[in-house]
Design a protein around this motif. Sequence first.
Motif, PDB file in Angstrom:
ATOM      1  N   ARG A   1       0.873  -1.045   0.000  1.00 46.06           N
ATOM      2  CA  ARG A   1       0.000   0.000   0.000  1.00 46.06           C
ATOM      3  C   ARG A   1       0.930   1.113   0.000  1.00 46.06           C
ATOM      4  O   ARG A   1       1.417   1.266  -1.092  1.00 46.06           O
ATOM      5  CB  ARG A   1      -0.742  -0.314   1.217  1.00 46.06           C
ATOM      6  N   SER A   2       1.346   1.819   0.559  1.00 48.58           N
ATOM      7  CA  SER A   2       2.437   2.762   0.409  1.00 48.58           C
ATOM      8  C   SER A   2       3.227   2.739   1.693  1.00 48.58           C
ATOM      9  O   SER A   2       2.800   3.296   2.697  1.00 48.58           O
ATOM     10  CB  SER A   2       1.887   4.148   0.127  1.00 48.58           C
ATOM     11  N   ALA A   3       4.346   2.095   1.687  1.00 48.47           N
ATOM     12  CA  ALA A   3       5.179   2.055   2.882  1.00 48.47           C
ATOM     13  C   ALA A   3       5.771   3.432   3.122  1.00 48.47           C
ATOM     14  O   ALA A   3       6.180   4.106   2.195  1.00 48.47           O
ATOM     15  CB  ALA A   3       6.283   1.029   2.721  1.00 48.47           C
ATOM     16  N   GLU A   4       5.783   3.852   4.374  1.00 46.40           N
ATOM     17  CA  GLU A   4       6.311   5.159   4.708  1.00 46.40           C
ATOM     18  C   GLU A   4       7.774   5.105   5.109  1.00 46.40           C
ATOM     19  O   GLU A   4       8.481   6.103   5.035  1.00 46.40           O
ATOM     20  CB  GLU A   4       5.491   5.770   5.860  1.00 46.40           C
ATOM     21  N   ARG A   5       8.231   3.949   5.536  1.00 47.38           N
ATOM     22  CA  ARG A   5       9.598   3.869   6.050  1.00 47.38           C
ATOM     23  C   ARG A   5      10.208   2.514   5.721  1.00 47.38           C
ATOM     24  O   ARG A   5       9.519   1.505   5.604  1.00 47.38           O
ATOM     25  CB  ARG A   5       9.610   4.093   7.574  1.00 47.38           C
ATOM     26  N   LEU A   6      11.488   2.555   5.566  1.00 45.24           N
ATOM     27  CA  LEU A   6      12.270   1.355   5.297  1.00 45.24           C
ATOM     28  C   LEU A   6      13.161   1.107   6.499  1.00 45.24           C
ATOM     29  O   LEU A   6      13.927   1.974   6.908  1.00 45.24           O
ATOM     30  CB  LEU A   6      13.129   1.559   4.036  1.00 45.24           C
ATOM     31  N   GLN A   7      13.038  -0.081   7.064  1.00 47.89           N
ATOM     32  CA  GLN A   7      13.844  -0.422   8.238  1.00 47.89           C
ATOM     33  C   GLN A   7      14.860  -1.474   7.825  1.00 47.89           C
ATOM     34  O   GLN A   7      14.505  -2.563   7.388  1.00 47.89           O
ATOM     35  CB  GLN A   7      12.966  -0.972   9.368  1.00 47.89           C
ATOM     36  N   VAL A   8      16.125  -1.107   7.933  1.00 42.89           N
ATOM     37  CA  VAL A   8      17.206  -2.032   7.602  1.00 42.89           C
ATOM     38  C   VAL A   8      17.739  -2.611   8.892  1.00 42.89           C
ATOM     39  O   VAL A   8      18.099  -1.881   9.809  1.00 42.89           O
ATOM     40  CB  VAL A   8      18.346  -1.297   6.857  1.00 42.89           C
ATOM     41  N   SER A   9      17.766  -3.954   9.006  1.00 40.99           N
ATOM     42  CA  SER A   9      18.240  -4.557  10.235  1.00 40.99           C
ATOM     43  C   SER A   9      19.327  -5.577   9.997  1.00 40.99           C
ATOM     44  O   SER A   9      19.244  -6.382   9.088  1.00 40.99           O
ATOM     45  CB  SER A   9      17.116  -5.215  11.018  1.00 40.99           C
TER      46      SER A   9
ATOM     47  N   VAL B   1       6.743  -4.346 -18.003  1.00 39.35           N
ATOM     48  CA  VAL B   1       5.967  -5.590 -18.033  1.00 39.35           C
ATOM     49  C   VAL B   1       4.493  -5.238 -17.862  1.00 39.35           C
ATOM     50  O   VAL B   1       4.135  -4.338 -17.100  1.00 39.35           O
ATOM     51  CB  VAL B   1       6.439  -6.566 -16.922  1.00 39.35           C
ATOM     52  N   ARG B   2       3.649  -5.935 -18.580  1.00 36.90           N
ATOM     53  CA  ARG B   2       2.216  -5.660 -18.516  1.00 36.90           C
ATOM     54  C   ARG B   2       1.616  -6.174 -17.203  1.00 36.90           C
ATOM     55  O   ARG B   2       2.027  -7.213 -16.693  1.00 36.90           O
ATOM     56  CB  ARG B   2       1.504  -6.318 -19.695  1.00 36.90           C
ATOM     57  N   PRO B   3       0.617  -5.440 -16.660  1.00 39.89           N
ATOM     58  CA  PRO B   3      -0.006  -5.880 -15.399  1.00 39.89           C
ATOM     59  C   PRO B   3      -0.549  -7.299 -15.470  1.00 39.89           C
ATOM     60  O   PRO B   3      -0.418  -8.068 -14.515  1.00 39.89           O
ATOM     61  CB  PRO B   3      -1.133  -4.857 -15.193  1.00 39.89           C
TER      62      PRO B   3
ATOM     63  N   ASN C   1      -0.140  -1.767 -12.091  1.00 43.64           N
ATOM     64  CA  ASN C   1      -1.361  -1.121 -12.552  1.00 43.64           C
ATOM     65  C   ASN C   1      -1.337   0.397 -12.350  1.00 43.64           C
ATOM     66  O   ASN C   1      -2.297   1.081 -12.701  1.00 43.64           O
ATOM     67  CB  ASN C   1      -2.580  -1.706 -11.827  1.00 43.64           C
ATOM     68  N   ASP C   2      -0.263   0.909 -11.796  1.00 42.77           N
ATOM     69  CA  ASP C   2      -0.107   2.342 -11.562  1.00 42.77           C
ATOM     70  C   ASP C   2       0.581   2.984 -12.768  1.00 42.77           C
ATOM     71  O   ASP C   2       1.438   2.354 -13.395  1.00 42.77           O
ATOM     72  CB  ASP C   2       0.738   2.552 -10.298  1.00 42.77           C
ATOM     73  N   PRO C   3       0.216   4.227 -13.135  1.00 40.21           N
ATOM     74  CA  PRO C   3       0.857   4.870 -14.296  1.00 40.21           C
ATOM     75  C   PRO C   3       2.380   4.921 -14.211  1.00 40.21           C
ATOM     76  O   PRO C   3       3.059   4.858 -15.228  1.00 40.21           O
ATOM     77  CB  PRO C   3       0.256   6.279 -14.289  1.00 40.21           C
ATOM     78  N   GLU C   4       2.930   5.039 -13.002  1.00 48.77           N
ATOM     79  CA  GLU C   4       4.389   5.084 -12.864  1.00 48.77           C
ATOM     80  C   GLU C   4       5.022   3.730 -13.146  1.00 48.77           C
ATOM     81  O   GLU C   4       6.189   3.628 -13.498  1.00 48.77           O
ATOM     82  CB  GLU C   4       4.773   5.562 -11.462  1.00 48.77           C
ATOM     83  N   GLY C   5       4.222   2.664 -13.011  1.00 48.61           N
ATOM     84  CA  GLY C   5       4.735   1.335 -13.301  1.00 48.61           C
ATOM     85  C   GLY C   5       5.578   0.774 -12.175  1.00 48.61           C
ATOM     86  O   GLY C   5       5.612   1.291 -11.055  1.00 48.61           O
ATOM     87  N   ILE C   6       6.305  -0.308 -12.501  1.00 50.82           N
ATOM     88  CA  ILE C   6       7.097  -1.016 -11.500  1.00 50.82           C
ATOM     89  C   ILE C   6       8.491  -0.416 -11.426  1.00 50.82           C
ATOM     90  O   ILE C   6       9.366  -0.696 -12.242  1.00 50.82           O
ATOM     91  CB  ILE C   6       7.180  -2.518 -11.810  1.00 50.82           C
ATOM     92  N   THR C   7       8.652   0.474 -10.447  1.00 50.70           N
ATOM     93  CA  THR C   7       9.979   0.915 -10.045  1.00 50.70           C
ATOM     94  C   THR C   7      10.134   0.537  -8.584  1.00 50.70           C
ATOM     95  O   THR C   7       9.129   0.289  -7.882  1.00 50.70           O
ATOM     96  CB  THR C   7      10.163   2.432 -10.204  1.00 50.70           C
ATOM     97  N   LEU C   8      11.365   0.493  -8.109  1.00 50.39           N
ATOM     98  CA  LEU C   8      11.567   0.130  -6.714  1.00 50.39           C
ATOM     99  C   LEU C   8      10.855   1.112  -5.790  1.00 50.39           C
ATOM    100  O   LEU C   8      10.207   0.723  -4.811  1.00 50.39           O
ATOM    101  CB  LEU C   8      13.063   0.083  -6.397  1.00 50.39           C
ATOM    102  N   LEU C   9      10.914   2.408  -6.107  1.00 54.09           N
ATOM    103  CA  LEU C   9      10.227   3.404  -5.282  1.00 54.09           C
ATOM    104  C   LEU C   9       8.725   3.182  -5.261  1.00 54.09           C
ATOM    105  O   LEU C   9       8.085   3.218  -4.208  1.00 54.09           O
ATOM    106  CB  LEU C   9      10.526   4.812  -5.828  1.00 54.09           C
ATOM    107  N   ASN C  10       8.164   2.922  -6.439  1.00 53.95           N
ATOM    108  CA  ASN C  10       6.711   2.756  -6.511  1.00 53.95           C
ATOM    109  C   ASN C  10       6.265   1.480  -5.811  1.00 53.95           C
ATOM    110  O   ASN C  10       5.202   1.432  -5.191  1.00 53.95           O
ATOM    111  CB  ASN C  10       6.254   2.743  -7.970  1.00 53.95           C
ATOM    112  N   VAL C  11       7.071   0.447  -5.892  1.00 50.02           N
ATOM    113  CA  VAL C  11       6.742  -0.793  -5.197  1.00 50.02           C
ATOM    114  C   VAL C  11       6.762  -0.571  -3.689  1.00 50.02           C
ATOM    115  O   VAL C  11       5.907  -1.084  -2.963  1.00 50.02           O
ATOM    116  CB  VAL C  11       7.719  -1.909  -5.613  1.00 50.02           C
TER     117      VAL C  11
END
Length: 565
Positions: free
Chosen positions: A34-42, A93-95, A139-149
């Motif tokens: 859904r939209s992650a707000e933070r990335l936790q590296v452990s 890649v297509r949805p 399915n988002d206009p920006e497509g599959i980028t690491l940021l969008n994922v």
Amino acid sequence: MRKLTYSIPKSFNWVGILLGISLLTTIGSTFPARSAERLQVSLDILQRTISVNSLEAYAKRGVVNNDLAPYVRSVNPQQQALLRRILLKRLEVRPIAISQFFNTPQAAILLRRLGQVVQTESGEVGSQAIQQALISAANDPEGITLLNVLRKFPATGVRIDLTRGLQLADDLSRVIEQSNKAVAAVNQQATTLVTNQTLAQIATLPNLRQSGTFTTNKQTIQLRDLRRNRSFKADIYLPISDNTNQQSTAAPVIVISHGVGSDRETFAYLAQHLASFGLAVAVLEHPGSNAQQLQNLFVGKAEEVAQPYEFINRPLDVKFLLNELERLSQTDMLYRGRLNTQQVGVIGQSFGAYTALALAGADINFNSLQKDCAAINSTWNLSLLLQCRALVLPNYNYDLQDYRVKAAIAINPISSSIFGKDGLDNINIPVAIVAGSADTVAPALPEQIAPFTWLNDPKKYLLIINNGTHFSTLGDSPSSVPLPSSVVGPNPALARDYMKVFGVAFFKFYIADRPEYKAYLTPSYIRNLSQEPLPLSLVRSLTETELQLALDRPSPALIISPNRD
């Protein structure tokens, strides 16, 4: 605001490097988001949190916020640029293709593995969340980028377990190192054998890159195997000569078997070339693993790129084709007396190479499969995702060999587990294995180099296309899924020329009984044929002991074996 979570090392200089490795590991395996707000590296008990907004500001505008600053300061400008590219790189890649891929058994294995590294903020395995994020991003206009994922990740935070991620990275590094040692050993051995022909002798040989003297008559036939309720087509390339003596002689038959997602057009270039040298060529299409099957997968009409029973159906397709050609050579005016179906060669690529080896006498090895597939979640050999599907088959001694087949060429074969050492041990006809050193689908060391050492017949060849990929030798086909040039690799036209030359020489010598073509099947000639950026090496002998010595030594070893030219 959503975030991602990481575990980080104590040494500050490693922080940025580990961040890069974790992102590379993530993007290289599949994409997290859904939209992650933070990335936790452990890493072990250490943790560091970075907001996704900070990553976006850095990737798009070069802005370094406080939570990201420690990472950025610890890496050089080149590594910073790489990180920004990784964050924004779009996967085309297509949805519908993404959605259907997740229904396959192969996707389930990849997701389980990636989910060990990319987790929810609470530390739960993230496989399902990754799948949802990828579909949403697709399915988002920006497509599959690491940021969008990352934005689409269905939780407030994404946790990346660097301990597990670095372990996977170390495993991959060892795999790459071993593969490089094996390829280097083959290259060095080939160099020691380049002594038997002078350049002057090689210069006198006719150029096999050029078409032969025969013209070609192409016919398409429809086949229907009622016993298996299976229909498929085959293109028949008949050699035509003005010489009445040549025309009256029945031509040996070469069968070409394509790989997964390809069709009978993929090797049309090779079929035409072989026919121009007087060989009759039949290129069949396997309906359960061709380009149409892949398209059916993408639109929801198929569940896999290839059903497990294709391991049986493919060799049976070739047997049925040869039976039909034998009938036509006796009853049809066009083919009567023109096909020698008792003198057959087979050439295949990838799954087609499996098909060629099965017809040559290799047996499916269920013991090998059970052993290797038990560790499927820890392998870097992607071809095992397909090979292990054969475990669905009843454990039976399948009779797939066809004694009309007298020689075989296997390009990028999948063979390590489906046949194993015991299965390949049953081949007693000439076999050539072609490997690409940059093949990431069916890696050279486990799938071609090690299996080459298991072949007992002395009439065997290992041809290495250095820098060659899994797709280097494929021709253009309007039905196949187009691949980006970065996946195909450098200069595929050169790789196709190599296959033309080697295919003509190998089959003219072993199938058409033309001894003068042996001169082309030597390390010296192959080295002379070799060009950048795809240099070649050819060896005739490599033992398991010699290979293991090369892998055990800190640097590539010089291997010297008897010259069998």
